[in-house]
Design an enzyme around this catalytic site. Structure first.
Site, PDB file in Angstrom:
ATOM      1  N   ASP A 212     -80.556 107.384   0.371  1.00  0.00           N
ATOM      2  CA  ASP A 212     -80.740 105.967   0.672  1.00  0.00           C
ATOM      3  C   ASP A 212     -80.096 105.598   2.013  1.00  0.00           C
ATOM      4  OD1 ASP A 212     -81.340 103.170  -0.301  1.00  0.00           O
ATOM      5  OD2 ASP A 212     -79.166 102.989  -0.103  1.00  0.00           O
ATOM      6  N   GLU A 248     -84.243 108.281   3.648  1.00  0.00           N
ATOM      7  CA  GLU A 248     -84.875 106.985   3.868  1.00  0.00           C
ATOM      8  C   GLU A 248     -84.557 106.501   5.275  1.00  0.00           C
ATOM      9  OE1 GLU A 248     -84.961 102.308   2.569  1.00  0.00           O
ATOM     10  OE2 GLU A 248     -83.116 103.457   2.484  1.00  0.00           O
TER      11      GLU A 248
END
Ligand SMILES: *[C@@H]1O[C@H](CO)[C@@H](O)[C@H](O)[C@H]1NC(C)=O
Ligand SMILES: *[C@@H]1O[C@H](CO)[C@@H](O)[C@H](O)[C@H]1NC(C)=O
Ligand SMILES: *[C@@H]1O[C@H](CO)[C@@H](O)[C@H](O)[C@H]1NC(C)=O
Length: 512
Positions: A212, A248
């Site tokens: 993330d 990401e």
């Protein structure tokens, strides 16, 4: 011998790009906010039998409990510790899920939130999913433990302490992302605590990680963490297997930070993919499907073997992240199924299918004021079970896009045509297009406002095929449209522009 050595070198160098899926299983599915117990069941009863390679799960580590607004999905992106307890379940349930999924050949990818901890204004107390104490004001997270010198407060130079300008690379990486306490990833201590967390998950049997907020970390700091990771457990993976990494990074081409800076660490999410495909299928900005002939790198996307692709994700489906209104979701089901059909038929990238829950979307001045709403929940805040209806769809508010016949069958199509070249492209200069994958599969779309009726070279062996969009082969019969391919490989296709699903896909495993 030479070929073997070369292969060995390639497989070592490419290790972190390999999803470690079973041979012939090409796609992964994101079971967003599902409980571990339901994922274990889904691996056994649905994902394995239908050839899915793996599942991305919501962050498994302890997070803050937010009650205003009530238990939003994004509370799971605010870590309190690396203990494995969340509203998806506890450690024993997590272990049971990983074991049972691995045992049926479906691997687990963990959404790893390692850039930050909870919000700087979260206060203090035990309002966390395991009840661990924290104090965001003093930067104290004793359950890790982290303390004030493990954060970037001293390094960030903006007045607010947050990211103010995405064109300033240092800010993007050293300052707080939406007020989240930014970890000092250059410190070996912090790197070690994160690696310890990830290695615990590897020992349990996970196959890799979605990292993330990677854009908000220096690629070199990430490399240092990833270098500390163990090989995958030999109970389910070949000796020497490295964890699959996909980062990401939202790079739509407008900021100084580029996806390519992260290629050394693993794959990267290609956010241009869903934004552009949505624009094409919606026919916005003069786009048409005929332009998809050189889809992929030809559209300025990253190299296929570095890309993790998706039509929508948990952010973009609710207007967060990137791509804006063009992104297609289950709310636009007709175009969404076509987009998934195109993605799963096309060879570009490693494909991830989104699986969502419904929420009461409510637009005010162009913004969904309910974009924060968490998964279907019981009165006590616990997540509702995923129930399965007689027709194999899901109940209790779970959308289960991966169970939609058209999407499930296209995930199977991708497995059948795996490794075959993109071939026999046809278009009418407008929104009627078709292409094949060698001599294994062929797909035709009609996104024009008039009927399609044409003969096309499919590249397939002669025979009668069952369309896997309108139905599928069951026993020796076909529940959908039948397509006759002649000995010259040519077949006639007719698709009404009024059809609920104006596309047809055939492959050699659904030959009658
Ligand atoms: C808060 O958490 C700490 C450990 O993190 C624990 O020692 C303490 O008892 C907890 N307090 C309450 C009220 O649960
Ligand atoms: C991973 O496996 C390879 C091949 O067996 C080995 O050379 C390497 O040292 C292992 N790495 C770690 C971190 O255990
Ligand atoms: C598109 O397809 C239809 C039917 O196949 C055809 O009539 C039309 O001329 C084609 N071309 C364009 C530019 O619409």
């Amino acid at each position: 011998m030479k070929a073997f050595l070369l292969l060995a070198v390639i497989s070592f160098c490419w290790a972190q790009y390999n999803p470690n899926t079973k041979p012939g299983r090409t796609s992964i599915v994101h079971l967003f906010e599902w409980c571990w117990a339901d994922i274990a069941l889904e691996c056994e009863r649905y994902l394995a039998p239908n050839g899915f390679g793996g599942v991305q799960i919501s962050p498994p580590n302890e997070n803050i409990i937010i009650t205003n607004p009530w238990r939003p999905w994004w509370e799971r992106y605010q870590p309190i510790s690396y203990n494995l307890c969340t509203r998806s379940g506890y450690e024993h349930e997590f272990k049971d899920m990983v074991t049972r999924c691995n045992n049926v050949g479906v691997h687990v990818y963990v959404d790893a939130v390692i850039n930050h901890m909870c919000g700087s204004g979260a206060g203090s107390g035990n309002s966390s999913t395991c009840g661990s104490y924290f104090n965001s004001g003093t930067r104290d997270f004793p359950a890790v433990p982290y303390s004030a010198w493990d954060f970037n407060d001293g390094k960030c130079k903006t007045g607010s302490g947050g990211i103010e300008n995405y064109h300033d690379v240092t800010q993007v990486r050293d300052c707080q992302l939406v007020s989240l306490l930014d970890l000092a990833l250059e410190k070996d201590y912090v790197r070690s605590k994160i690696a310890e967390y990830m290695n615990n998950l590897i020992d349990i049997g996970v196959a890799g990680f979605r990292i993330d907020a990677s854009k908000h970390m220096w690629p070199g700091d990430m490399t240092a963490i990833l270098d500390k990771l163990k090989n995958l457990t030999e109970q389910w993976f070949a000796e020497g297997s490295r964890p699959f990494i996909y980062q990401e990074v939202i790079d739509l081409g407008e900021e100084p930070i580029k996806s390519s800076e992260y290629f050394g660490n693993g794959r990267v999410t290609e956010f241009k993919y869903g934004a552009k495909l949505g624009t094409v299928l919606r026919k916005w900005n003069g786009e048409k499907m005929a332009y998809l002939k050189n889809w992929g790198e030809g559209w300025g996307f990253m190299p296929s073997d570095r890309a993790l692709v998706f039509v929508d994700n948990h952010d973009t489906q609710r207007g967060h992240g990137a791509g804006g209104a063009s992104v297609l979701t289950f709310w636009d089901s007709r175009l969404y199924k076509m987009a998934l059909g195109f993605m799963l038929a096309h060879p570009y990238g490693l494909t991830r299918v989104m699986s969502s829950y419904r929420w009461p979307r409510f637009f005010q001045n162009g913004k969904d004021v309910n974009d924060w709403i968490g998964p279907p929940s019981n009165g006590d805040g616990s997540t509702k079970a995923v129930t399965i209806n007689a027709d194999s769809t899901c109940g209790n508010g779970w959308v289960c896009e991966h169970r939609w016949r058209q999407i499930r069958n296209m995930a199977i199509f991708r497995n059948v045509v795996n490794g075959q070249a993109f071939s026999n492209w046809w278009d009418n200069g407008s929104n009627q297009v078709a292409f094949g994958r060698g001599n294994k599969g062929f797909i035709v779309f009609n996104n024009d406002d008039w009927a399609l009726n044409t003969n096309l070279q499919t590249g397939l062996p002669a025979g009668t095929y069952c369309d896997v969009i309108s139905g599928q082969k069951e026993g020796n019969s076909c529940t959908g449209i039948k397509v006759n391919v002649g000995s010259d490989g040519i077949a006639n296709f007719q698709i009404s522009n009024q059809a609920e699903d104006p596309f047809i896909a055939i492959h050699v495993n659904d030959k009658l």
